[in-house]
Design a protein around this motif. Structure first.
Motif, PDB file in Angstrom:
ATOM      1  N   TRP A  38       8.919  90.852  56.438  1.00  0.00           N
ATOM      2  CA  TRP A  38       9.759  90.695  57.620  1.00  0.00           C
ATOM      3  C   TRP A  38      11.187  91.108  57.241  1.00  0.00           C
ATOM      4  CZ3 TRP A  38       8.331  89.804  62.528  1.00  0.00           C
ATOM      5  CH2 TRP A  38       7.058  89.275  62.767  1.00  0.00           C
ATOM      6  N   TYR A  39      11.771  91.926  58.114  1.00  0.00           N
ATOM      7  CA  TYR A  39      13.142  92.385  57.932  1.00  0.00           C
ATOM      8  C   TYR A  39      13.939  92.063  59.195  1.00  0.00           C
ATOM      9  CZ  TYR A  39      12.131  95.247  53.787  1.00  0.00           C
ATOM     10  OH  TYR A  39      11.793  95.681  52.526  1.00  0.00           O
ATOM     11  N   ARG A  40      15.238  91.926  58.991  1.00  0.00           N
ATOM     12  CA  ARG A  40      16.162  91.725  60.106  1.00  0.00           C
ATOM     13  C   ARG A  40      17.125  92.902  60.154  1.00  0.00           C
ATOM     14  NH1 ARG A  40      20.160  86.650  61.518  1.00  0.00           N
ATOM     15  NH2 ARG A  40      21.780  87.884  62.564  1.00  0.00           N
ATOM     16  N   GLN A  41      17.465  93.339  61.373  1.00  0.00           N
ATOM     17  CA  GLN A  41      18.450  94.398  61.535  1.00  0.00           C
ATOM     18  C   GLN A  41      19.428  94.002  62.638  1.00  0.00           C
ATOM     19  OE1 GLN A  41      17.124  98.387  62.775  1.00  0.00           O
ATOM     20  NE2 GLN A  41      18.561  99.263  61.303  1.00  0.00           N
ATOM     21  N   ASP A  42      20.705  93.872  62.267  1.00  0.00           N
ATOM     22  CA  ASP A  42      21.754  93.617  63.245  1.00  0.00           C
ATOM     23  C   ASP A  42      22.185  94.948  63.850  1.00  0.00           C
ATOM     24  OD1 ASP A  42      22.520  91.199  60.978  1.00  0.00           O
ATOM     25  OD2 ASP A  42      22.315  90.687  63.086  1.00  0.00           O
ATOM     26  N   PRO A  43      22.730  94.931  65.066  1.00  0.00           N
ATOM     27  CA  PRO A  43      23.118  96.189  65.731  1.00  0.00           C
ATOM     28  C   PRO A  43      24.052  97.025  64.868  1.00  0.00           C
ATOM     29  CG  PRO A  43      23.213  94.367  67.274  1.00  0.00           C
ATOM     30  CD  PRO A  43      22.960  93.750  65.927  1.00  0.00           C
ATOM     31  N   GLY A  44      23.702  98.262  64.669  1.00  0.00           N
ATOM     32  CA  GLY A  44      24.525  99.175  63.886  1.00  0.00           C
ATOM     33  C   GLY A  44      24.503  98.918  62.395  1.00  0.00           C
ATOM     34  N   LYS A  45      23.640  98.042  61.948  1.00  0.00           N
ATOM     35  CA  LYS A  45      23.582  97.697  60.525  1.00  0.00           C
ATOM     36  C   LYS A  45      22.251  98.121  59.924  1.00  0.00           C
ATOM     37  CE  LYS A  45      27.457  95.315  60.773  1.00  0.00           C
ATOM     38  NZ  LYS A  45      28.692  95.730  60.064  1.00  0.00           N
ATOM     39  N   SER A  46      22.142  97.935  58.623  1.00  0.00           N
ATOM     40  CA  SER A  46      20.908  98.303  57.939  1.00  0.00           C
ATOM     41  C   SER A  46      19.903  97.154  57.975  1.00  0.00           C
ATOM     42  CB  SER A  46      21.207  98.715  56.502  1.00  0.00           C
ATOM     43  OG  SER A  46      20.077  99.324  55.948  1.00  0.00           O
ATOM     44  N   LEU A  47      18.814  97.333  57.276  1.00  0.00           N
ATOM     45  CA  LEU A  47      17.720  96.368  57.276  1.00  0.00           C
ATOM     46  C   LEU A  47      17.883  95.394  56.122  1.00  0.00           C
ATOM     47  CD1 LEU A  47      15.327  99.194  58.011  1.00  0.00           C
ATOM     48  CD2 LEU A  47      15.119  97.064  59.283  1.00  0.00           C
ATOM     49  N   GLU A  48      17.696  94.127  56.429  1.00  0.00           N
ATOM     50  CA  GLU A  48      17.816  93.063  55.430  1.00  0.00           C
ATOM     51  C   GLU A  48      16.464  92.379  55.270  1.00  0.00           C
ATOM     52  OE1 GLU A  48      20.378  89.964  56.755  1.00  0.00           O
ATOM     53  OE2 GLU A  48      19.937  88.637  55.063  1.00  0.00           O
ATOM     54  N   SER A  49      16.019  92.271  54.036  1.00  0.00           N
ATOM     55  CA  SER A  49      14.737  91.630  53.769  1.00  0.00           C
ATOM     56  C   SER A  49      14.832  90.131  54.038  1.00  0.00           C
ATOM     57  CB  SER A  49      14.340  91.870  52.322  1.00  0.00           C
ATOM     58  OG  SER A  49      13.153  91.170  52.020  1.00  0.00           O
ATOM     59  N   LEU A  50      13.849  89.603  54.767  1.00  0.00           N
ATOM     60  CA  LEU A  50      13.786  88.171  55.035  1.00  0.00           C
ATOM     61  C   LEU A  50      12.692  87.499  54.198  1.00  0.00           C
ATOM     62  CD1 LEU A  50      14.073  88.107  58.940  1.00  0.00           C
ATOM     63  CD2 LEU A  50      15.844  87.502  57.287  1.00  0.00           C
ATOM     64  N   PHE A  51      11.460  87.985  54.342  1.00  0.00           N
ATOM     65  CA  PHE A  51      10.323  87.356  53.685  1.00  0.00           C
ATOM     66  C   PHE A  51       9.337  88.421  53.203  1.00  0.00           C
ATOM     67  CE2 PHE A  51      11.581  83.259  55.078  1.00  0.00           C
ATOM     68  CZ  PHE A  51      11.903  83.308  56.424  1.00  0.00           C
ATOM     69  N   VAL A  52       8.642  88.067  52.121  1.00  0.00           N
ATOM     70  CA  VAL A  52       7.480  88.817  51.674  1.00  0.00           C
ATOM     71  C   VAL A  52       6.329  87.831  51.603  1.00  0.00           C
ATOM     72  CG1 VAL A  52       6.452  90.245  49.890  1.00  0.00           C
ATOM     73  CG2 VAL A  52       8.924  90.302  50.254  1.00  0.00           C
ATOM     74  N   LEU A  53       5.228  88.138  52.277  1.00  0.00           N
ATOM     75  CA  LEU A  53       4.066  87.248  52.299  1.00  0.00           C
ATOM     76  C   LEU A  53       2.941  87.941  51.554  1.00  0.00           C
ATOM     77  CD1 LEU A  53       4.411  86.268  56.052  1.00  0.00           C
ATOM     78  CD2 LEU A  53       5.049  84.880  54.073  1.00  0.00           C
TER      79      LEU A  53
END
Lengths: 112, 115
Positions: free
Chosen positions: A34-49
């Motif tokens: 699961w990754y999160r992306q804020d508007p105009g920003k890059s992808l941030e790792s949240l979880f690895v399952l």
């Protein structure tokens, strides 16, 4: 064809509410991300399952994995405005050099 | 630990011009990826390097796109000539695993607008 489907694709909710984002995938996978992306920003790792039944939690976010159903969920508890972002799930496939297959993303808007 | 660096952050060009993007991965990361992300979509893998060798470039439009990773560290992605449909964010990511897989760490991206 390898597919990763997320739903909903768009979610608007009020602060303080709970909700779940679903991620279905069509093939056996070693890992789900699961990754999160804020508007105009890059992808941030949240979880690895990594395995069936895996559950990971950080703050108001909790992710789980059911490999038999090929389903992962991202649960949001008592949502706050700062969690507004687009959330992507992705799976990697060992016989494709562990290439990540991405969902289309769920755009989450949390209204104060 | 420094993250993945990319430059430039923004680029506007006219169609048929050429453009190049640069990426410096996290130190020690063996695998480097270039993705194209069109607004409202998930990232699409263009090319994957392991050290300085290409692992997967099956989705790279080779008639106009090229990429290299010299000395297994920095990488450049080039588009020549650019088309309108190349307007997108180009993301570079790296991961420590030599065989691929594992968490990928993304740079800030380069926003390309082709007019």
């Amino acid at each position: 064809e390898l597919k990763v489907e997320q739903n909903p694709l768009f979610l608007s909710m009020q602060e303080g509410k709970n909700y779940t984002i679903y991620c279905n995938y069509s093939t056996t996978s070693d890992r789900l991300y699961w990754y999160r992306q804020d508007p105009g920003k890059s992808l941030e790792s949240l979880f690895v399952l990594l395995s069936n039944g895996a559950v990971k939690q950080e703050g108001r976010l909790m992710a789980s994995l059911d490999t038999k159903a090929r389903l992962s969920t991202l649960h949001i508890t008592a949502a706050v405005h700062d969690l507004s972002a687009t959330y992507f799930c992705a799976v990697d496939v060992s016989d494709s050099n562990y290439q990540l297959i991405w969902g289309a993303g769920t755009k989450l808007i949390i209204k104060p | 630990e420094a993250g993945v660096a990319q430059s430039p952050r923004y680029k506007i060009i006219e169609k048929r011009q050429s453009v190049a993007f640069w990426c410096n991965p996290i130190s020690g990361h063996a695998t480097l990826y270039w993705y194209q992300q069109i607004l409202g979509q998930g990232p699409k893998l263009l090319i994957q390097f392991q050290n300085n060798g290409v692992v997967d470039d099956s989705q790279l439009p080779k008639d106009r796109f090229s990429a290299e990773r010299l000395k297994g560290v920095d990488s450049t992605l080039k588009i020549q000539p650019a088309k309108l449909e190349d307007s997108a964010v180009y993301l570079c990511a790296s991961s420590p695993r030599a065989g691929g897989g594992g968490t990928q760490y993304f740079g800030p991206g380069t926003r390309l607008l082709v007019l």
